[in-house]
Scaffold this active site. Sequence first.
Site, short mmCIF file in Angstrom:
data_model
loop_
_atom_site.label_atom_id
_atom_site.label_comp_id
_atom_site.label_asym_id
_atom_site.label_seq_id
_atom_site.Cartn_x
_atom_site.Cartn_y
_atom_site.Cartn_z
N CYS A 168 8.36 -13.82 -0.55
CA CYS A 168 8.66 -14.33 0.70
C CYS A 168 9.55 -15.36 0.97
O CYS A 168 9.47 -16.43 0.10
CB CYS A 168 7.34 -14.46 1.57
SG CYS A 168 6.17 -13.25 1.62
N GLY A 182 11.15 2.69 -6.41
CA GLY A 182 11.37 4.25 -7.07
C GLY A 182 11.81 4.42 -8.41
O GLY A 182 11.80 3.27 -9.22
N THR A 207 6.20 4.00 -4.24
CA THR A 207 6.93 4.82 -3.54
C THR A 207 6.77 6.29 -3.88
O THR A 207 6.64 7.19 -3.09
CB THR A 207 8.42 4.77 -4.24
OG1 THR A 207 8.75 3.32 -3.94
CG2 THR A 207 9.52 5.60 -3.41
#
EC number: 1.3.1.14
Length: 312
Positions: A133, A220, A269
Site C-alpha cells: 500500500c 496469473g 487468480t
Amino acid sequence: MMKNPLAVSIPGLTLKNPIIPASGCFGFGEEYANYYDLDQLGSIMIKATTPQARYGNPTPRVAETPSGMLNAIGLQNPGLDVVMQEKLPKLEKYPNLPIIANVAGACEEDYVAVCAKIGQAPNVKAIELNISCPNVKHGGIAFGTDPEVAFQLTQAVKKVASVPIYVKLSPNVTDIVPIAQAIEAGGADGFSMINTLLGMRIDLKTRKPILANQTGGLSGPAIKPVAIRLIRQVASVSQLPIIGMGGVQTVDDVLEMFMAGASAVGVGTANFTDPYICPKLIDGLPKRMEELGIESLEQLIKEVREGQQNAR
C-alpha cells in the site's frame, strides 16, 4: 495411524494441507461456500481489511492479459467493524479452517489499529500484512519498497498483534533481499510472496489505459517464474517460513513452490477461472507426490531448506 502427507505446520497455523486461497481472490469465503465445503481447505486468506470501509477505485478495475489479468480494485472492503461483527463469525461454522486476516492501511497507525483487534477473533490464527500500500505520510511510496519503513511497520504491529505476522512481499523492488531481512529483523514470523507485479494495458481505440486507475497488479500464470525466483532468493537468506503464491494453477505448480522454498501455497487468480481449483489441487497432490517419490510435504520442506543452507 498413518501420518497425513499433506500436513504442514508454520507459526500459528497447523494445516491439514498447504492449499490456501489468496487474499483478494476469495472474498470472505461466502461465495465459494456455495461450491464446496470450505473445511477442505488448509486455510483462507480473507480480503484486505482497513480501519474504515473503502469503496475502491473507479471502474474499469480489471483487464485480461495473456496468461493473466490486471486488477486495480483499490482494497474495497467493509471496514474492520463489519469484518469482526459479520464476516468472521460466518466462518466460525468451519471448525477446521484457520483464518489468515489480510491487513492494509494508508499509514502505520492504520495497520496497528487493525492488527490489535482482528487477531482477537477466535478463528483468526495469523495476520498477512499487505505492505504494497502507498504510505500517505511519506509521499505515497509503498511501505514494502523501503527496508527501514518495512522494518518499522513490522515492529509496530508485532507489539500489538496477538497472532503471528506474515508480511506480504512486493516484487516491485530492485532487490527483495534487504527488504526481507529488514522485515525479519522487525520480528515477522514469516513471509507471503509474491504480491502482484505492476502493469498496464492500453485500449487501441481510445488510446488510453484500459484501467481507470491506469496501472494495476498483474497476476496469473505469467508471473509464476518471477515468484519462483524471488521465493528461492528469500529462502536462501532467511529460515522464516514462506507462503508461496503467484500463478499457481496445477499440482506441479504447487510442488515447484515447495522446491523453491515455500512451506504453504496461496492460490489466487485461478479461483476466478475455476471455482473448484483448490479442492482439485488438494485431491491431486498425493498421487503426484507418490510419482515423484515425495513421502510428505514436511519432509520436502526440510530437504529443500537444508539444501539451501548448505549452498550458502
